[in-house]
Design a protein around this motif. Structure first.
Motif, PDB file in Angstrom:
ATOM      1  N   THR A 226       0.841  -1.190   0.000  1.00  0.00           N
ATOM      2  CA  THR A 226       0.000   0.000   0.000  1.00  0.00           C
ATOM      3  C   THR A 226       0.877   1.241   0.000  1.00  0.00           C
ATOM      4  O   THR A 226       1.694   1.426   0.904  1.00  0.00           O
ATOM      5  CB  THR A 226      -0.921   0.050   1.236  1.00  0.00           C
ATOM      6  N   LEU A 227       0.739   2.059  -1.032  1.00  0.00           N
ATOM      7  CA  LEU A 227       1.309   3.398  -1.045  1.00  0.00           C
ATOM      8  C   LEU A 227       0.166   4.340  -1.381  1.00  0.00           C
ATOM      9  O   LEU A 227      -0.441   4.227  -2.441  1.00  0.00           O
ATOM     10  CB  LEU A 227       2.449   3.537  -2.057  1.00  0.00           C
ATOM     11  N   HIS A 228      -0.144   5.223  -0.439  1.00  0.00           N
ATOM     12  CA  HIS A 228      -1.244   6.159  -0.656  1.00  0.00           C
ATOM     13  C   HIS A 228      -0.751   7.310  -1.523  1.00  0.00           C
ATOM     14  O   HIS A 228      -0.008   8.179  -1.066  1.00  0.00           O
ATOM     15  CB  HIS A 228      -1.787   6.657   0.682  1.00  0.00           C
ATOM     16  N   VAL A 229      -1.163   7.280  -2.781  1.00  0.00           N
ATOM     17  CA  VAL A 229      -0.665   8.238  -3.770  1.00  0.00           C
ATOM     18  C   VAL A 229      -1.115   9.642  -3.372  1.00  0.00           C
ATOM     19  O   VAL A 229      -2.289   9.869  -3.077  1.00  0.00           O
ATOM     20  CB  VAL A 229      -1.193   7.898  -5.179  1.00  0.00           C
ATOM     21  N   SER A 230      -0.181  10.584  -3.384  1.00  0.00           N
ATOM     22  CA  SER A 230      -0.494  11.965  -3.002  1.00  0.00           C
ATOM     23  C   SER A 230      -0.617  12.842  -4.237  1.00  0.00           C
ATOM     24  O   SER A 230      -0.197  12.466  -5.340  1.00  0.00           O
ATOM     25  CB  SER A 230       0.582  12.523  -2.073  1.00  0.00           C
ATOM     26  N   ALA A 231      -1.180  14.016  -4.040  1.00  0.00           N
ATOM     27  CA  ALA A 231      -1.325  14.963  -5.150  1.00  0.00           C
ATOM     28  C   ALA A 231       0.018  15.440  -5.662  1.00  0.00           C
ATOM     29  O   ALA A 231       0.121  15.962  -6.773  1.00  0.00           O
ATOM     30  CB  ALA A 231      -2.171  16.150  -4.709  1.00  0.00           C
ATOM     31  N   GLY A 232       1.063  15.256  -4.873  1.00  0.00           N
ATOM     32  CA  GLY A 232       2.400  15.665  -5.303  1.00  0.00           C
ATOM     33  C   GLY A 232       2.885  14.949  -6.548  1.00  0.00           C
ATOM     34  O   GLY A 232       3.794  15.423  -7.227  1.00  0.00           O
ATOM     35  N   THR A 233       2.245  13.820  -6.864  1.00  0.00           N
ATOM     36  CA  THR A 233       2.640  13.094  -8.076  1.00  0.00           C
ATOM     37  C   THR A 233       2.410  13.926  -9.333  1.00  0.00           C
ATOM     38  O   THR A 233       3.021  13.697 -10.369  1.00  0.00           O
ATOM     39  CB  THR A 233       1.883  11.745  -8.164  1.00  0.00           C
ATOM     40  N   PHE A 234       1.497  14.928  -9.247  1.00  0.00           N
ATOM     41  CA  PHE A 234       1.209  15.795 -10.395  1.00  0.00           C
ATOM     42  C   PHE A 234       2.011  17.098 -10.347  1.00  0.00           C
ATOM     43  O   PHE A 234       1.863  17.934 -11.238  1.00  0.00           O
ATOM     44  CB  PHE A 234      -0.283  16.141 -10.435  1.00  0.00           C
ATOM     45  N   GLN A 235       2.815  17.288  -9.310  1.00  0.00           N
ATOM     46  CA  GLN A 235       3.537  18.553  -9.164  1.00  0.00           C
ATOM     47  C   GLN A 235       4.589  18.697 -10.255  1.00  0.00           C
ATOM     48  O   GLN A 235       5.476  17.857 -10.385  1.00  0.00           O
ATOM     49  CB  GLN A 235       4.212  18.616  -7.787  1.00  0.00           C
TER      50      GLN A 235
END
Length: 403
Positions: A226-235
């Motif tokens: 489990t890796l909870h994807v953060s909005a930072g992936t779109f930064q």
């Protein structure tokens, strides 16, 4: 630390707007699949993937579940305030625990129209959950850090249910459209379980239960992290030297049995998506931290893999250190975080292959792909564009092997 400068311009390419898949295909596994193995490109369908994986493969997927993280409130004046959940702050930073909370919670957020939200003003919205009316309240408690406290008037209802009943699907900004009813199901993998992501692990969107059953019958093993994807992936990367880009931190949960199964496995390890890559490689470096006596906290800084050290053990030695640590401490599930930054020059320690979509130009994910493909990443992306592949989250897929 001897890290070469990486010029972002070398990882840009032209992505026509019409090649961005704004909606999913009718069938998940009918997407195209570009297969890159032994320096050869072939074109398949995703439904063919059981034929492309060796019988002794271990497929590792990310079972995080996307929450409708976009909450909309209206002031009495009619002004619309949009609150996007990012990271939990209190009463815990552990995502599964805060999602089950039945009392006020505090989150770090992004806020649209923040200037219209006055200090001390409590926003309220009425929502319906299982035929019950709930009043959800939001209070801005730290404007600079965008920290918001949420409370609701039905103590028997968990925060996850409040969010599911009131939030919108957090589609990636590059889709440039409002979510529709179909997105509730399709912007979610068929194996999603653990609520907490604000973006989908999109490589997994192509899997169907039929494909998973074919893999099982073939003998391909599966394991979940489990890796909870953060909005930072779109930064977007704004630094000319990409090494200066502030990498986002993402929360990881891995069960002790998963560590045991990774230790026992003898064949290829194939990650489903860049989030699974980040998890597996971060696990490796956590084991290295334990072997180096660098502390017991599972937190991987973005450049930790590039620190000079004579300790670069086999991944099984690293995972054995993690297992021994968990057994000694009585830990059933390892919880940590990672900022790992994988860019050209990185040496993969665990992963042998990657199933992934086609990513944005000049993004951290393109750098990860280039670390696998070397200079051929551009040729492969051009081949995909010339062959009619659909790009980004709802787009087509690829299976890339690391030589």
């Amino acid at each position: 630390m001897n890290i070469p400068q990486i010029d972002l311009k070398e990882y840009e390419y032209t992505l026509p707007e019409e090649r961005i898949a704004r909606f999913p295909l009718e069938k998940r596994d009918s997407s195209k699949l570009l297969h890159f193995k032994n320096q050869v490109i072939t074109h398949q369908r995703f439904s063919d993937i059981p034929n492309l994986l060796p019988e002794d493969s271990l497929l590792v997927y990310n079972n995080t579940k996307v929450i409708p993280a976009r909450l909309i409130f209206q002031r009495e004046t009619g002004a619309r305030i949009e609150i996007f959940l990012l990271q939990p702050i209190a009463p815990t930073t552990v995502i599964p625990e805060i999602m089950l909370a039945k009392h006020p919670v505090i989150w770090e957020t992004m806020i649209g129209n923040l200037k219209k939200w006055k200090d001390g003003e409590i926003l309220q919205g009425r929502i319906i959950y299982q035929n019950q009316e709930i009043i959800l309240s939001a209070k801005l408690i730290n404007r600079d850090r965008r920290e918001v406290e949420f409370s609701w008037d039905q103590e028997q209802i968990a925060f996850v249910d409040v969010v599911e009943a009131s939030g919108e699907v957090p589609l990636p900004p590059y889709l440039n459209r409002k979510p529709v009813a179909e997105d509730r199901d399709r912007y979610q993998t068929v194996y999603s379980q653990k609520e907490g992501a604000v973006a989908a692990p999109t490589a997994g969107l192509h899997f169907t239960n039929e494909v998973l059953e074919k893999l099982r019958k073939k003998g391909v093993k599966t394991e979940e992290v489990t890796l909870h994807v953060s909005a930072g992936t779109f930064q977007p990367i704004k630094s000319k030297n990409v090494i200066e880009h502030p990498m986002h931190s993402e929360q990881i949960h891995v069960a002790i049995d998963t560590i045991r199964n990774l230790l026992q496995h003898q064949g290829k390890i194939v990650a489903v998506g860049t989030t699974s890559v980040r998890t597996l490689e971060s696990l490796y470096w956590y084991g290295v931290k334990l072997l180096r006596n660098d502390g017991e906290e599972f937190n991987i800084p973005k450049l930790y893999p590039y620190t000079e050290s004579s300790v670069h053990p086999h991944y099984k030695d690293s995972f054995q250190a993690i297992l021994s640590h968990m057994e000694a401490k009585g830990i059933d599930t390892l919880v940590g975080s990672t900022e790992i930054f994988i860019f050209p020059g990185y040496q993969f320690q665990v992963v042998n292959g990657l199933i992934t979509n086609f990513h944005q130009p000049g993004s951290t994910l393109i750098l990860l792909i280039a670390s696998i493909l070397g200079n051929r990443w551009r040729e492969i992306y051009e081949e995909a564009l010339n062959s009619g592949y659909r790009f980004l989250s709802y787009g087509d897929s690829s299976l890339l092997w690391i030589d």
